[in-house]
Design a protein around this motif. Structure first.
Motif, PDB file in Angstrom:
ATOM      1  N   SER A  96      40.659 -39.191  -4.300  1.00  0.00           N
ATOM      2  CA  SER A  96      40.558 -40.639  -4.099  1.00  0.00           C
ATOM      3  C   SER A  96      40.287 -41.035  -2.647  1.00  0.00           C
ATOM      4  N   ILE A  97      40.257 -40.072  -1.747  1.00  0.00           N
ATOM      5  CA  ILE A  97      40.071 -40.359  -0.324  1.00  0.00           C
ATOM      6  C   ILE A  97      38.580 -40.522  -0.014  1.00  0.00           C
ATOM      7  N   LYS A  98      38.260 -41.553   0.788  1.00  0.00           N
ATOM      8  CA  LYS A  98      36.876 -41.803   1.179  1.00  0.00           C
ATOM      9  C   LYS A  98      36.342 -40.593   1.947  1.00  0.00           C
ATOM     10  N   GLY A  99      35.162 -40.139   1.559  1.00  0.00           N
ATOM     11  CA  GLY A  99      34.553 -38.988   2.195  1.00  0.00           C
ATOM     12  C   GLY A  99      34.697 -37.717   1.384  1.00  0.00           C
ATOM     13  N   VAL A 100      35.587 -37.741   0.387  1.00  0.00           N
ATOM     14  CA  VAL A 100      35.730 -36.590  -0.511  1.00  0.00           C
ATOM     15  C   VAL A 100      34.772 -36.819  -1.681  1.00  0.00           C
ATOM     16  N   VAL A 101      33.797 -35.929  -1.842  1.00  0.00           N
ATOM     17  CA  VAL A 101      32.779 -36.080  -2.875  1.00  0.00           C
ATOM     18  C   VAL A 101      33.311 -35.618  -4.226  1.00  0.00           C
ATOM     19  N   SER A 102      33.958 -34.435  -4.251  1.00  0.00           N
ATOM     20  CA  SER A 102      34.507 -33.941  -5.519  1.00  0.00           C
ATOM     21  C   SER A 102      35.625 -32.942  -5.263  1.00  0.00           C
ATOM     22  N   VAL A 103      36.523 -32.872  -6.242  1.00  0.00           N
ATOM     23  CA  VAL A 103      37.636 -31.916  -6.230  1.00  0.00           C
ATOM     24  C   VAL A 103      37.736 -31.373  -7.644  1.00  0.00           C
ATOM     25  N   PHE A 104      37.571 -30.059  -7.784  1.00  0.00           N
ATOM     26  CA  PHE A 104      37.705 -29.498  -9.125  1.00  0.00           C
ATOM     27  C   PHE A 104      38.304 -28.108  -9.045  1.00  0.00           C
ATOM     28  N   PRO A 105      38.983 -27.692 -10.133  1.00  0.00           N
ATOM     29  CA  PRO A 105      39.638 -26.379 -10.134  1.00  0.00           C
ATOM     30  C   PRO A 105      38.621 -25.252  -9.994  1.00  0.00           C
ATOM     31  N   ASN A 106      38.979 -24.244  -9.237  1.00  0.00           N
ATOM     32  CA  ASN A 106      38.160 -23.049  -9.111  1.00  0.00           C
ATOM     33  C   ASN A 106      38.182 -22.306 -10.435  1.00  0.00           C
ATOM     34  N   GLN A 107      37.041 -21.795 -10.850  1.00  0.00           N
ATOM     35  CA  GLN A 107      36.964 -21.029 -12.089  1.00  0.00           C
ATOM     36  C   GLN A 107      36.430 -19.644 -11.783  1.00  0.00           C
ATOM     37  N   VAL A 108      37.019 -18.655 -12.412  1.00  0.00           N
ATOM     38  CA  VAL A 108      36.568 -17.281 -12.245  1.00  0.00           C
ATOM     39  C   VAL A 108      35.451 -17.026 -13.241  1.00  0.00           C
ATOM     40  N   ALA A 109      34.317 -16.558 -12.746  1.00  0.00           N
ATOM     41  CA  ALA A 109      33.179 -16.250 -13.620  1.00  0.00           C
ATOM     42  C   ALA A 109      33.107 -14.733 -13.813  1.00  0.00           C
ATOM     43  N   HIS A 110      32.969 -14.319 -15.051  1.00  0.00           N
ATOM     44  CA  HIS A 110      32.836 -12.891 -15.378  1.00  0.00           C
ATOM     45  C   HIS A 110      31.362 -12.623 -15.688  1.00  0.00           C
ATOM     46  N   LEU A 111      30.739 -11.814 -14.871  1.00  0.00           N
ATOM     47  CA  LEU A 111      29.311 -11.564 -15.030  1.00  0.00           C
ATOM     48  C   LEU A 111      28.988 -10.712 -16.248  1.00  0.00           C
ATOM     49  N   ASP A 112      29.962  -9.985 -16.749  1.00  0.00           N
ATOM     50  CA  ASP A 112      29.710  -9.128 -17.902  1.00  0.00           C
ATOM     51  C   ASP A 112      29.939  -9.840 -19.239  1.00  0.00           C
ATOM     52  N   ARG A 113      30.246 -11.114 -19.181  1.00  0.00           N
ATOM     53  CA  ARG A 113      30.489 -11.885 -20.412  1.00  0.00           C
ATOM     54  C   ARG A 113      29.527 -13.066 -20.475  1.00  0.00           C
ATOM     55  N   PRO A 114      29.116 -13.456 -21.676  1.00  0.00           N
ATOM     56  CA  PRO A 114      28.215 -14.593 -21.806  1.00  0.00           C
ATOM     57  C   PRO A 114      28.892 -15.916 -21.471  1.00  0.00           C
TER      58      PRO A 114
END
Length: 114
Positions: A96-114
């Motif tokens: 909600s602070i001015k100047g912050v474009v986005s805040v989202f949880p980090n997600q782990v991506a597994h390259l060996d899975r679709p």
């Protein structure tokens, strides 16, 4: 004789002090633990500079029970932003602070899975 009587109470007093201190530490620490996960925070660099001191100052405004240094995970240099350990409430406040474009949880991506 007086010394012998006094020394009898030392183990009792020591035990009481240890129990009291450990209880105080445990209850005080347990109350301050907030579940956190890593969030990615992207900033408008024209409003908030992309520097570590600016990121720490921003975190200082929203964190409740840890220091900005404990929260900050990574400063991004290629984009204006950082990764930090935040509670859900802190993440919403930060978003909600001015100047912050986005805040989202980090997600782990597994390259060996679709």
């Amino acid at each position: 004789m007086v010394v012998a009587k006094t020394l009898r109470f030392v183990p009792l007093v020591t035990t009481f002090v240890i129990i009291f201190i450990s209880t105080a530490i445990t209850h005080g620490h347990a109350a301050s633990i907030t579940p956190r996960k890593v969030y990615l925070v992207f900033l408008d660099s024209q409003i908030i500079p992309s520097t570590k001191p600016a990121h720490l100052d921003l975190l200082k405004t929203v964190l409740q029970d840890i220091t900005p240094e404990e929260s900050l995970v990574y400063d991004y240099h290629s984009t204006s932003g950082f990764a930090a350990k935040l509670s859900e409430t802190e993440a919403k406040h930060l978003a909600s602070i001015k100047g912050v474009v986005s805040v989202f949880p980090n997600q782990v991506a597994h390259l060996d899975r679709p």
